[in-house]
Design a protein around this motif. Structure first.
Motif, PDB file in Angstrom:
ATOM      1  N   ALA A 267      -3.680  -3.151   0.810  1.00  0.00           N
ATOM      2  CA  ALA A 267      -2.562  -3.810   0.136  1.00  0.00           C
ATOM      3  C   ALA A 267      -2.973  -4.340  -1.233  1.00  0.00           C
TER       4      ALA A 267
ATOM      5  N   TYR B  67      -1.457  -3.048  -4.911  1.00  0.00           N
ATOM      6  CA  TYR B  67      -0.893  -3.985  -5.895  1.00  0.00           C
ATOM      7  C   TYR B  67      -1.579  -3.839  -7.260  1.00  0.00           C
TER       8      TYR B  67
ATOM      9  N   ALA C   9       6.855  -5.693  -5.030  1.00  0.00           N
ATOM     10  CA  ALA C   9       6.837  -5.542  -3.570  1.00  0.00           C
ATOM     11  C   ALA C   9       5.422  -5.733  -3.026  1.00  0.00           C
ATOM     12  N   GLY C  10       4.414  -5.200  -3.771  1.00  0.00           N
ATOM     13  CA  GLY C  10       3.037  -5.390  -3.332  1.00  0.00           C
ATOM     14  C   GLY C  10       2.620  -6.854  -3.362  1.00  0.00           C
TER      15      GLY C  10
ATOM     16  N   GLN D 231       4.632  -9.488  -3.092  1.00  0.00           N
ATOM     17  CA  GLN D 231       5.336 -10.210  -2.042  1.00  0.00           C
ATOM     18  C   GLN D 231       4.691  -9.956  -0.684  1.00  0.00           C
ATOM     19  N   ARG D 232       4.193  -8.750  -0.484  1.00  0.00           N
ATOM     20  CA  ARG D 232       3.510  -8.437   0.774  1.00  0.00           C
ATOM     21  C   ARG D 232       2.259  -9.292   0.932  1.00  0.00           C
TER      22      ARG D 232
ATOM     23  N   ASN E 141       3.267 -12.829   1.763  1.00  0.00           N
ATOM     24  CA  ASN E 141       3.677 -12.950   3.175  1.00  0.00           C
ATOM     25  C   ASN E 141       2.483 -13.026   4.113  1.00  0.00           C
ATOM     26  N   TRP E 142       1.360 -12.520   3.663  1.00  0.00           N
ATOM     27  CA  TRP E 142       0.145 -12.586   4.468  1.00  0.00           C
ATOM     28  C   TRP E 142      -0.669 -13.848   4.184  1.00  0.00           C
TER      29      TRP E 142
END
Length: 428
Positions: free
Chosen positions: A173, A177, A204-205, A207-208, A211-212
């Protein structure tokens, strides 16, 4: 027989005849007068007394116009005219002479109007504040590479490193990004559509990774051209105590596995068990005083923050939550606590000392002094109680003197007199 002997016999016969005549005369006279005396005696014995009523055999203020028995099966005692001081005084009053009053140690106190403050006592236990408990659980699959905090009970500060993890998904991930960020920069001179699509891919990368729970510091490094890192450091979100630790160096974890639990003990709860009969008097935000065996002579002040809506059927108690400040970390979860909950009086009321109440289990009575040496038992209806006084809703008026000492002895003497009187009438 000689002449002397005959003379003596004649004299004796004459005396016997005279005595018999005298006896017969007295008997006839007695027979003539006896009917008058017997008639007078019989008349006086059978003269009916006027029945006033029937009174309770135990001295309670309860009378009846017809014969009946009390719940214990004792017959009510008939009261006739002229009985009990000529029928002027109520028969349920107890009369004692001055000497007996002094020997029994009878003391009285006037019923007065006052605000009745109550203190509800309960026992409880120290518990951590559930709102200050945090769980560290990664949202991706990985391995624990290194532990910075490796003991339960260890105190940590906010932002302190807990452990480092390695995750292939996390490395991938980060790389995606970084590539998206490079694409955005390379398309600055290109078409707007291509640049817009690359920006959406980079967003999007990013935000991922957020979220982690990737820290902002690491994200800033990636944004400024930093290389993807092999491991990720997890930090404590709060200052507190490690209350649970499942992380072991080298272990594999799955998404959602709890590795650490951290509790902020700067504020703790006291969960007190209040009896059912007292829970109605407890109010939210009222003051509470907590004492503990660990610190004798010291009290901790707090407020009632919540009253739980359920009752424990086994103990007939409801749980009340008190919040305490624990800046010095003196209050430790699991400690036994004694709690005093202040219940302010709603209004002023007529009160009497608790020692004045005679509680038989089915009724509550007090002895009211009518005059010196004369006491009247009254049934009362009680309300709120404090440690020493109780509210009287009915039965006693303000200013009346109630017996507060030796009332049980007076009550026992009253019951004894009533029982003896009842047995006497039963015998008649």
């Amino acid at each position: 027989m000689n002449r002397g002997t005959l003379a003596l016999l004649a004299l004796a016969a004459a005396g016997a005849i005279a005595a018999g005549g005298y006896w017969m005369g007295q008997r006839s006279n007695a027979g003539a007068t006896a009917p008058h005396g017997a008639a007078a005696t019989a008349a006086s014995a059978t003269a009916p007394r006027k029945l006033l009523y029937y009174r309770n055999p135990m001295g309670l203020p309860d009378t009846s116009a017809t014969p009946k028995t009390d719940p214990m099966g004792m017959a009510y005692v008939p009261v006739y005219e002229g009985q009990d001081d000529g029928g002027n005084a109520p028969t349920n009053r107890v009369t004692l002479n001055t000497d007996k009053v002094q020997k029994l140690g009878v003391r009285t106190e006037a019923a007065g109007v006052k605000a009745l403050d109550k203190v509800v006592r309960a026992v409880g236990r120290i518990e951590p504040d559930e709102r200050r408990t945090y769980t560290i659980a990664p949202k991706f699959e990985g391995y624990v590479e290194r532990l910075h905090v490796n003991a339960t009970g260890q105190a940590i500060g906010k932002g302190q490193a807990l452990f480092e993890v390695y995750s292939p998904d996390l490395v991938t991930a980060q790389r995606e990004y970084v590539i998206a960020q490079q694409g955005v920069q390379s398309l600055e001179a290109g078409g707007s559509d291509a640049q817009s699509g690359m920006k959406q891919l980079a967003a999007a990368g990013l935000q991922r990774l957020k979220n982690w729970d990737i820290s902002d510091e690491q994200l800033r490094l990636l944004e400024h051209g930093g290389a993807p890192r092999r491991t990720l450091t997890f930090r404590s979100p709060v200052s507190g105590i490690v209350t649970e630790k499942k992380a072991v160096q080298g272990m594999r974890f799955m998404p959602g596995d709890m590795l650490y639990q951290i509790t902020d003990l700067s504020t703790v709860w006291v969960l007190a068990d209040v009896f059912e009969q007292d829970i109605g008097a407890v109010r939210l935000h009222a003051k509470a005083t907590v004492t503990l065996d660990a610190y004798p002579g010291r009290a901790f002040d707090g407020d009632i923050s919540y009253i739980y809506p359920t009752l424990k059927a086994e103990t007939r108690t409801a749980t009340v939550r008190v919040e305490l400040s624990n800046a010095g970390q003196l209050l430790k979860p699991g400690m036994f606590a004694r709690v005093e909950l202040a219940v302010p009086a709603a209004s002023r009321a007529v009160t009497i000392p608790l020692s004045a109440v005679i509680d038989s289990g089915t009724r509550r009575m007090v002895l009211v002094q009518i005059k010196a040496g004369q006491f009247e038992p009254r049934e009362v209806r009680l309300g709120m109680r404090s440690d020493t006084y109780v509210e009287v809703l009915d039965g006693v008026r303000e200013g009346e003197l109630v017996v507060v000492a030796a009332n049980f002895l007076i009550d026992a003497e009253s019951n004894l007199k009533a029982a003896v009187s009842g047995f006497g009438h039963a015998g008649q």
